[in-house]
Write a protein that holds these residues in place. Structure first.
Motif, PDB file in Angstrom:
ATOM      1  N   HIS A  69      -0.508   4.710 -16.452  1.00  0.00           N
ATOM      2  CA  HIS A  69       0.222   3.753 -15.623  1.00  0.00           C
ATOM      3  C   HIS A  69      -0.806   3.059 -14.732  1.00  0.00           C
ATOM      4  N   VAL A  70      -0.608   1.787 -14.460  1.00  0.00           N
ATOM      5  CA  VAL A  70      -1.565   1.023 -13.660  1.00  0.00           C
ATOM      6  C   VAL A  70      -0.901   0.540 -12.382  1.00  0.00           C
ATOM      7  N   ALA A  71      -1.631   0.678 -11.287  1.00  0.00           N
ATOM      8  CA  ALA A  71      -1.218   0.140  -9.995  1.00  0.00           C
ATOM      9  C   ALA A  71      -2.346  -0.771  -9.503  1.00  0.00           C
ATOM     10  N   PHE A  72      -1.979  -1.801  -8.765  1.00  0.00           N
ATOM     11  CA  PHE A  72      -2.965  -2.765  -8.278  1.00  0.00           C
ATOM     12  C   PHE A  72      -3.076  -2.692  -6.760  1.00  0.00           C
ATOM     13  N   PRO A  73      -4.281  -2.974  -6.228  1.00  0.00           N
ATOM     14  CA  PRO A  73      -4.500  -2.878  -4.786  1.00  0.00           C
ATOM     15  C   PRO A  73      -3.999  -4.099  -4.021  1.00  0.00           C
ATOM     16  N   ARG A  74      -3.651  -3.817  -2.775  1.00  0.00           N
ATOM     17  CA  ARG A  74      -3.258  -4.856  -1.837  1.00  0.00           C
ATOM     18  C   ARG A  74      -3.937  -4.551  -0.517  1.00  0.00           C
ATOM     19  N   VAL A  75      -4.518  -5.575   0.095  1.00  0.00           N
ATOM     20  CA  VAL A  75      -5.140  -5.404   1.402  1.00  0.00           C
ATOM     21  C   VAL A  75      -4.024  -5.327   2.437  1.00  0.00           C
ATOM     22  N   ALA A  76      -3.928  -4.159   3.085  1.00  0.00           N
ATOM     23  CA  ALA A  76      -2.870  -3.935   4.072  1.00  0.00           C
ATOM     24  C   ALA A  76      -3.264  -4.445   5.456  1.00  0.00           C
ATOM     25  N   GLY A  77      -4.544  -4.612   5.691  1.00  0.00           N
ATOM     26  CA  GLY A  77      -5.023  -5.111   6.973  1.00  0.00           C
ATOM     27  C   GLY A  77      -6.491  -4.775   7.155  1.00  0.00           C
ATOM     28  N   LYS A  78      -7.130  -5.490   8.046  1.00  0.00           N
ATOM     29  CA  LYS A  78      -8.548  -5.273   8.307  1.00  0.00           C
ATOM     30  C   LYS A  78      -8.759  -3.849   8.823  1.00  0.00           C
ATOM     31  N   GLY A  79      -9.748  -3.185   8.252  1.00  0.00           N
ATOM     32  CA  GLY A  79     -10.078  -1.838   8.679  1.00  0.00           C
ATOM     33  C   GLY A  79      -9.203  -0.749   8.086  1.00  0.00           C
ATOM     34  N   GLU A  91       7.076  -9.674 -13.201  1.00  0.00           N
ATOM     35  CA  GLU A  91       6.409 -10.185 -11.997  1.00  0.00           C
ATOM     36  C   GLU A  91       4.921 -10.389 -12.276  1.00  0.00           C
ATOM     37  N   VAL A  92       4.268 -11.207 -11.469  1.00  0.00           N
ATOM     38  CA  VAL A  92       2.842 -11.440 -11.606  1.00  0.00           C
ATOM     39  C   VAL A  92       2.175 -11.324 -10.243  1.00  0.00           C
ATOM     40  N   LEU A  93       0.904 -10.966 -10.254  1.00  0.00           N
ATOM     41  CA  LEU A  93       0.144 -10.889  -9.019  1.00  0.00           C
ATOM     42  C   LEU A  93      -0.065 -12.298  -8.475  1.00  0.00           C
ATOM     43  N   ALA A  94      -0.150 -12.405  -7.169  1.00  0.00           N
ATOM     44  CA  ALA A  94      -0.353 -13.703  -6.522  1.00  0.00           C
ATOM     45  C   ALA A  94      -1.535 -13.606  -5.569  1.00  0.00           C
ATOM     46  N   PRO A  95      -2.227 -14.728  -5.318  1.00  0.00           N
ATOM     47  CA  PRO A  95      -3.358 -14.678  -4.389  1.00  0.00           C
ATOM     48  C   PRO A  95      -2.908 -14.186  -3.013  1.00  0.00           C
ATOM     49  N   PRO A 103      -0.507  -7.368  -5.543  1.00  0.00           N
ATOM     50  CA  PRO A 103       0.952  -7.213  -5.598  1.00  0.00           C
ATOM     51  C   PRO A 103       1.599  -7.539  -4.254  1.00  0.00           C
ATOM     52  N   LEU A 104       2.901  -7.757  -4.289  1.00  0.00           N
ATOM     53  CA  LEU A 104       3.657  -7.941  -3.054  1.00  0.00           C
ATOM     54  C   LEU A 104       3.885  -6.587  -2.399  1.00  0.00           C
ATOM     55  N   ASP A 105       3.992  -6.574  -1.083  1.00  0.00           N
ATOM     56  CA  ASP A 105       4.167  -5.305  -0.373  1.00  0.00           C
ATOM     57  C   ASP A 105       5.533  -4.667  -0.618  1.00  0.00           C
ATOM     58  N   ILE A 106       6.487  -5.425  -1.161  1.00  0.00           N
ATOM     59  CA  ILE A 106       7.820  -4.868  -1.425  1.00  0.00           C
ATOM     60  C   ILE A 106       7.914  -4.194  -2.801  1.00  0.00           C
ATOM     61  N   TRP A 107       6.884  -4.339  -3.619  1.00  0.00           N
ATOM     62  CA  TRP A 107       6.890  -3.707  -4.934  1.00  0.00           C
ATOM     63  C   TRP A 107       6.640  -2.208  -4.776  1.00  0.00           C
ATOM     64  N   PRO A 108       7.033  -1.404  -5.771  1.00  0.00           N
ATOM     65  CA  PRO A 108       6.923   0.057  -5.646  1.00  0.00           C
ATOM     66  C   PRO A 108       5.491   0.515  -5.368  1.00  0.00           C
ATOM     67  N   ARG A 109       5.352   1.348  -4.340  1.00  0.00           N
ATOM     68  CA  ARG A 109       4.048   1.914  -3.987  1.00  0.00           C
ATOM     69  C   ARG A 109       3.673   2.987  -4.997  1.00  0.00           C
ATOM     70  N   ALA A 110       2.400   3.188  -5.175  1.00  0.00           N
ATOM     71  CA  ALA A 110       1.888   4.215  -6.078  1.00  0.00           C
ATOM     72  C   ALA A 110       0.623   4.806  -5.476  1.00  0.00           C
ATOM     73  N   ILE A 111       0.362   6.043  -5.811  1.00  0.00           N
ATOM     74  CA  ILE A 111      -0.871   6.689  -5.371  1.00  0.00           C
ATOM     75  C   ILE A 111      -1.698   6.998  -6.612  1.00  0.00           C
ATOM     76  N   PRO A 112      -2.760   6.237  -6.830  1.00  0.00           N
ATOM     77  CA  PRO A 112      -3.582   6.446  -8.026  1.00  0.00           C
ATOM     78  C   PRO A 112      -4.308   7.789  -7.980  1.00  0.00           C
ATOM     79  N   ALA A 113      -4.528   8.343  -9.155  1.00  0.00           N
ATOM     80  CA  ALA A 113      -5.304   9.575  -9.294  1.00  0.00           C
ATOM     81  C   ALA A 113      -6.744   9.266  -9.693  1.00  0.00           C
TER      82      ALA A 113
END
Length: 182
Positions: A69-79, A91-95, A103-113
């Motif tokens: 399964h693949v999850a994509f990163p999102r910058v949650a904030g500086k630091g 759905e598609v990723l957006a700049p 991904p959008l922050d409302i999409w299902p969260r995942a914790i990669p291994a």
């Protein structure tokens, strides 16, 4: 090494990476998916490549075909460390932050291994030269999961200066195959 020196190393590595990009790279690394020995069902943290980055898109498709399964990163904030989300069907990723597709922050969260990590350069000890924001170092410190750099073979340099907070790669995947550092 001073901050100015590291900035110069990043500039040089970016310029070199521009000369290494080639159309067949994504297919070349996808051939090595099985060599990564990622168990079926594992959540892999991928990324959407910038135009001159080593592109893992076909590798990610192959890993999905192998049952990952693949999850994509999102910058949650500086630091902050990166957040990972699964992309809902259709759905598609957006700049997002820094123009990176995420991904959008409302999409299902995942914790990669396991994380696939972009980079500017790497060395024979598995040290990685990133972009200087520390997002992957913070994320790897938090998650404590293996990190596989995705790179062109020509991105290897003799030595990368590193500090205690810099996380080392466990492997690097290039068009020549998988290289283990541990």
């Amino acid at each position: 090494m001073t901050l100015k020196d590291k900035s110069e190393l990043r500039r040089t590595a970016r310029e070199k990476r521009l000369t290494l990009a080639h159309a067949g790279f994504a297919a070349e690394i996808a051939r090595h998916a099985e060599a990564l020995e990622i168990p079926k069902g594992m959540i892999v943290g991928g990324y959407h490549a910038l135009p001159d980055e080593a592109d893992p898109a076909l590798l990610l498709e192959r890993l999905v075909a192998l049952g990952c399964h693949v999850a994509f990163p999102r910058v949650a904030g500086k630091g902050l460390p990166l957040e990972f989300h699964r992309v809902p069907d259709g759905e598609v990723l957006a700049p997002g932050a820094f123009g990176i597709h995420e991904p959008l922050d409302i999409w299902p969260r995942a914790i990669p291994a396991l994380l696939l990590v972009p980079l500017l350069a790497f060395d024979a000890s598995g040290h990685r030269l990133g972009y200087g924001g520390g997002f992957y170092d913070r994320t790897l410190a938090l998650l404590q999961v293996p990190a596989i750099g995705v790179a062109y073979a020509g991105q290897e340099i003799s030595s990368i200066p590193h500090q205690a907070h810099d996380r080392t790669l466990d492997m690097v995947l290039t068009e020549h195959g998988v290289r283990n550092f541990r």
